[in-house]
Structure formats: structure tokens, C-alpha cells
Design a protein around this motif. Sequence first.
Motif, PDB file in Angstrom:
ATOM      1  N   ASN A  84       0.826  -1.213   0.000  1.00 43.62           N
ATOM      2  CA  ASN A  84       0.000   0.000   0.000  1.00 43.62           C
ATOM      3  C   ASN A  84       0.864   1.269   0.000  1.00 43.62           C
ATOM      4  O   ASN A  84       0.764   2.122   0.883  1.00 43.62           O
ATOM      5  CB  ASN A  84      -0.944   0.004   1.211  1.00 43.62           C
ATOM      6  N   LEU A  85       1.714   1.393  -1.009  1.00 42.53           N
ATOM      7  CA  LEU A  85       2.608   2.543  -1.100  1.00 42.53           C
ATOM      8  C   LEU A  85       1.930   3.701  -1.828  1.00 42.53           C
ATOM      9  O   LEU A  85       1.023   3.511  -2.649  1.00 42.53           O
ATOM     10  CB  LEU A  85       3.900   2.151  -1.833  1.00 42.53           C
ATOM     11  N   SER A  86       2.401   4.916  -1.556  1.00 38.77           N
ATOM     12  CA  SER A  86       1.815   6.107  -2.168  1.00 38.77           C
ATOM     13  C   SER A  86       2.179   6.191  -3.647  1.00 38.77           C
ATOM     14  O   SER A  86       3.211   5.662  -4.083  1.00 38.77           O
ATOM     15  CB  SER A  86       2.316   7.361  -1.441  1.00 38.77           C
ATOM     16  N   GLU A  87       1.340   6.868  -4.414  1.00 35.29           N
ATOM     17  CA  GLU A  87       1.563   6.996  -5.861  1.00 35.29           C
ATOM     18  C   GLU A  87       2.849   7.773  -6.187  1.00 35.29           C
ATOM     19  O   GLU A  87       3.584   7.392  -7.098  1.00 35.29           O
ATOM     20  CB  GLU A  87       0.355   7.651  -6.523  1.00 35.29           C
ATOM     21  N   PRO A  88       3.136   8.886  -5.491  1.00 32.64           N
ATOM     22  CA  PRO A  88       4.394   9.585  -5.786  1.00 32.64           C
ATOM     23  C   PRO A  88       5.625   8.700  -5.578  1.00 32.64           C
ATOM     24  O   PRO A  88       6.594   8.773  -6.345  1.00 32.64           O
ATOM     25  CB  PRO A  88       4.386  10.756  -4.795  1.00 32.64           C
ATOM     26  N   PHE A  89       5.582   7.852  -4.552  1.00 36.39           N
ATOM     27  CA  PHE A  89       6.718   6.959  -4.310  1.00 36.39           C
ATOM     28  C   PHE A  89       6.823   5.900  -5.407  1.00 36.39           C
ATOM     29  O   PHE A  89       7.925   5.539  -5.829  1.00 36.39           O
ATOM     30  CB  PHE A  89       6.573   6.278  -2.944  1.00 36.39           C
ATOM     31  N   LYS A  90       5.702   5.424  -5.888  1.00 32.67           N
ATOM     32  CA  LYS A  90       5.715   4.403  -6.940  1.00 32.67           C
ATOM     33  C   LYS A  90       6.342   4.933  -8.231  1.00 32.67           C
ATOM     34  O   LYS A  90       6.869   4.158  -9.032  1.00 32.67           O
ATOM     35  CB  LYS A  90       4.285   3.927  -7.235  1.00 32.67           C
ATOM     36  N   PHE A  91       6.283   6.252  -8.424  1.00 33.13           N
ATOM     37  CA  PHE A  91       6.841   6.842  -9.653  1.00 33.13           C
ATOM     38  C   PHE A  91       8.330   6.555  -9.770  1.00 33.13           C
ATOM     39  O   PHE A  91       8.857   6.408 -10.881  1.00 33.13           O
ATOM     40  CB  PHE A  91       6.596   8.352  -9.672  1.00 33.13           C
ATOM     41  N   ILE A  92       9.028   6.474  -8.634  1.00 32.66           N
ATOM     42  CA  ILE A  92      10.486   6.283  -8.657  1.00 32.66           C
ATOM     43  C   ILE A  92      10.860   5.026  -9.441  1.00 32.66           C
ATOM     44  O   ILE A  92      11.807   5.028 -10.225  1.00 32.66           O
ATOM     45  CB  ILE A  92      11.037   6.197  -7.224  1.00 32.66           C
ATOM     46  N   GLY A  93      10.127   3.957  -9.238  1.00 35.37           N
ATOM     47  CA  GLY A  93      10.447   2.705  -9.912  1.00 35.37           C
ATOM     48  C   GLY A  93       9.585   2.379 -11.108  1.00 35.37           C
ATOM     49  O   GLY A  93       9.936   1.512 -11.908  1.00 35.37           O
ATOM     50  N   GLN A  94       8.447   3.083 -11.247  1.00 28.37           N
ATOM     51  CA  GLN A  94       7.514   2.738 -12.319  1.00 28.37           C
ATOM     52  C   GLN A  94       7.277   3.865 -13.319  1.00 28.37           C
ATOM     53  O   GLN A  94       6.706   3.631 -14.388  1.00 28.37           O
ATOM     54  CB  GLN A  94       6.160   2.337 -11.711  1.00 28.37           C
ATOM     55  N   GLY A  95       7.699   5.080 -12.969  1.00 29.99           N
ATOM     56  CA  GLY A  95       7.420   6.228 -13.823  1.00 29.99           C
ATOM     57  C   GLY A  95       8.351   6.344 -15.015  1.00 29.99           C
ATOM     58  O   GLY A  95       9.363   5.632 -15.123  1.00 29.99           O
ATOM     59  N   GLN A  96       7.996   7.241 -15.924  1.00 29.73           N
ATOM     60  CA  GLN A  96       8.796   7.506 -17.125  1.00 29.73           C
ATOM     61  C   GLN A  96       8.911   9.008 -17.342  1.00 29.73           C
ATOM     62  O   GLN A  96       8.018   9.768 -16.981  1.00 29.73           O
ATOM     63  CB  GLN A  96       8.154   6.874 -18.360  1.00 29.73           C
ATOM     64  N   ILE A  97      10.019   9.413 -17.940  1.00 30.93           N
ATOM     65  CA  ILE A  97      10.215  10.797 -18.369  1.00 30.93           C
ATOM     66  C   ILE A  97      10.612  10.767 -19.839  1.00 30.93           C
ATOM     67  O   ILE A  97      11.644  10.173 -20.195  1.00 30.93           O
ATOM     68  CB  ILE A  97      11.296  11.495 -17.526  1.00 30.93           C
ATOM     69  N   PHE A  98       9.783  11.360 -20.676  1.00 30.70           N
ATOM     70  CA  PHE A  98       9.994  11.339 -22.137  1.00 30.70           C
ATOM     71  C   PHE A  98      10.135   9.908 -22.664  1.00 30.70           C
ATOM     72  O   PHE A  98      10.958   9.625 -23.546  1.00 30.70           O
ATOM     73  CB  PHE A  98      11.234  12.157 -22.514  1.00 30.70           C
ATOM     74  N   GLY A  99       9.350   9.001 -22.082  1.00 25.73           N
ATOM     75  CA  GLY A  99       9.342   7.623 -22.553  1.00 25.73           C
ATOM     76  C   GLY A  99      10.453   6.751 -22.005  1.00 25.73           C
ATOM     77  O   GLY A  99      10.507   5.553 -22.312  1.00 25.73           O
TER      78      GLY A  99
END
Length: 333
Positions: free
Chosen positions: A164-179
Motif C-alpha cells: 500500500n505505497l503512495s503513488e508519488p513513491f511508486k513513480f520512482i520505480g515505475q514512472g517515465q520521463i519522455f518515454g
Amino acid sequence: MSSETTTVKKQERIANNSPLKVKSLAFLSRYGMLLILIALVILMSILSPTFFTASNLLNIVKQMSVVGIVAIGVTLVIITTGIDLSSGSVIALVSVVVASLAQPGGMPLFVPIIVGLGLGLLTGVINGTIISKGKIAPFIVTLGMMTAARGAALLYSGGRPIGNLSEPFKFIGQGQIFGIPFPILLFAFVGVITYLLLNKTKFGKRVYAIGGNEQAAMIAGIHIDRVKICIYGYAGLLSALAGIILTSRIASGQPTAGNMYELDAIAAAVIGGTSLSGGIGTIGGTIIGALVIGVMNNGLDLLNVSSYWQQILKGAIITAAVYLDSRKHNRRS
């Protein structure tokens, strides 16, 4: 064997080496692993049509970013003739701690990140202090930390995953920048920073000097203990960063996370040309070594090769790399 005989044999080897042979050996020594990586990519592309696609290649680098970041820290340790077996356990400890702090509606994002990085730095500084001040073998000290950190992770989490982790924290491992996946950008950032640290600063020169000849480095006025503490602290810091990325990517803190990652990191460094005898190693080589392991694992998975055979093959590659390093070291001596 007398020193005279050794000198004569060295002179004979030098005389027997033609300029072309010397240049060829130097080229292979510098770019051999890169050529192997390219050949491996070509081979896997032929054997599996789905291998050489943009999404799969990005996935390989993303999957290896965690091990690659750890391997970069381990490279500095090995250059000074040390070893760090605690990396995987530090990843697990950081994983459960940051997961408990990165809950929705809880603390700001920077809090779990700072706490996680600080925890990794602390474990590394403890390793470096005991090794340098206590004059205890790095193998023993980091083996102890490996056991203690894993136990602390299990104790902190009660042996259970923390989700149950927060969405901003999930971005670190799952997010993308310019693909481009964010973990790859972090991997590249760590690689560039460490390259500059190792090759463009006095600290980097001291690292190589200690690995080349610790006694000579001490006579030259280098503060050996301070440098070693900094190196192990940096390795712990990078292990913590890897733990944060891994936790975010799998969206849970796992007390069993990072299992055997320390061996993969050491393998990447050694395959990339870092000498276990010390004094030799490059960040670029380590990154290539990590990619070799990643390409091999991914390609064999696509070919449905058993994971057991993959472990055997990885072990054979590591043994071959260490053997070649030993041969090169013997030739130099």
C-alpha cells in the motif's frame, strides 16, 4: 625465483611482443567486453525475434538498473582490494523501512527517501570504520553486516511484506520521463557522477592509489582509513538507492528483497574488468558487465532456458572472468 631471473623473463616477454600484438592486446583489453556485449545482442536477436525491440531493450536496462547501481558502488570497493557482501541485505532493510514510511496520506515523499539513503549510508560507514580502524578483513565485516541487516529487515517487518505505497513513491520505480523509465535515468545519473568522482577528482586518484599499493599510498600522505570509510559509505548509499528503486518498482517492501544481488553486483564489476587484485576498474566496464548479465538473462528467458542452467552459465562466466584477471595480474607481476 630470483629477481634477476624475473627481470630477464619480463624483458624476454617484451622483446617477443611485436608492436601490432601489443596494440591488439591493448585493444582487446579495453574493448573486449563491449565486443562480447555486441556479439551477445546480435546472437540473441537472431535466436529470438522479440529480443531486439525497443520495449525489450529498455526492459533489460530497467531490470538491471538496480544491480547496476549496486555494482557501481561495489566497483570502488573492489578497486581498493575490498569486498562488500552486505549489499543485498541493505537493500532489504531499506526496502521495509521506506515502505513503512511511504504510505498514502502519510509523510512527504522526501522523508522515506532521506531516511532510506541515510540508513544505507550508515551501514556502509559502519562497514568502512570497522574494516579500516579494526583492521579486520572486509569479507568478514561485510558478511556480518549481511547477516545483521537481513535479520533487522525481518525483525522490522515481522517477516511480512509491507504494501500500500503512495503513488508519488511508486513513480520512482515505475514512472517515465519522455518515454524513458525513471530507474534508467537514475542509473545513468549515478554512472556519470561516479565516473567523474573516480576520474576527475583527487579522491578518485586516492582510490586507485590505495588499490595499487596501500603502503605506497600511505607514504604519499593519503589518509587510508578516511578514504575507505568514504568508499564503503558510498557503496552503502548506492545500495540504499537500489533498495528504494526496487521497492517502488514492485510496490512493496520485502524483507527478502535483494537476495543474491551482492553476488550479481560483484559479477558485473569483475566481468566488466575490475580486478580483484585491486587498482584496476572502470565505471563504464562495470555498466557493460551489468548489461552482459542482463542481456544473457533476458535472452535465455525468451528462449525458455531453465533458470537453473542460467545460474550455471553465470557461474561459468564469473569463473572465466576471474581466471582471465588472474592471468593478466600474473603477467603484470
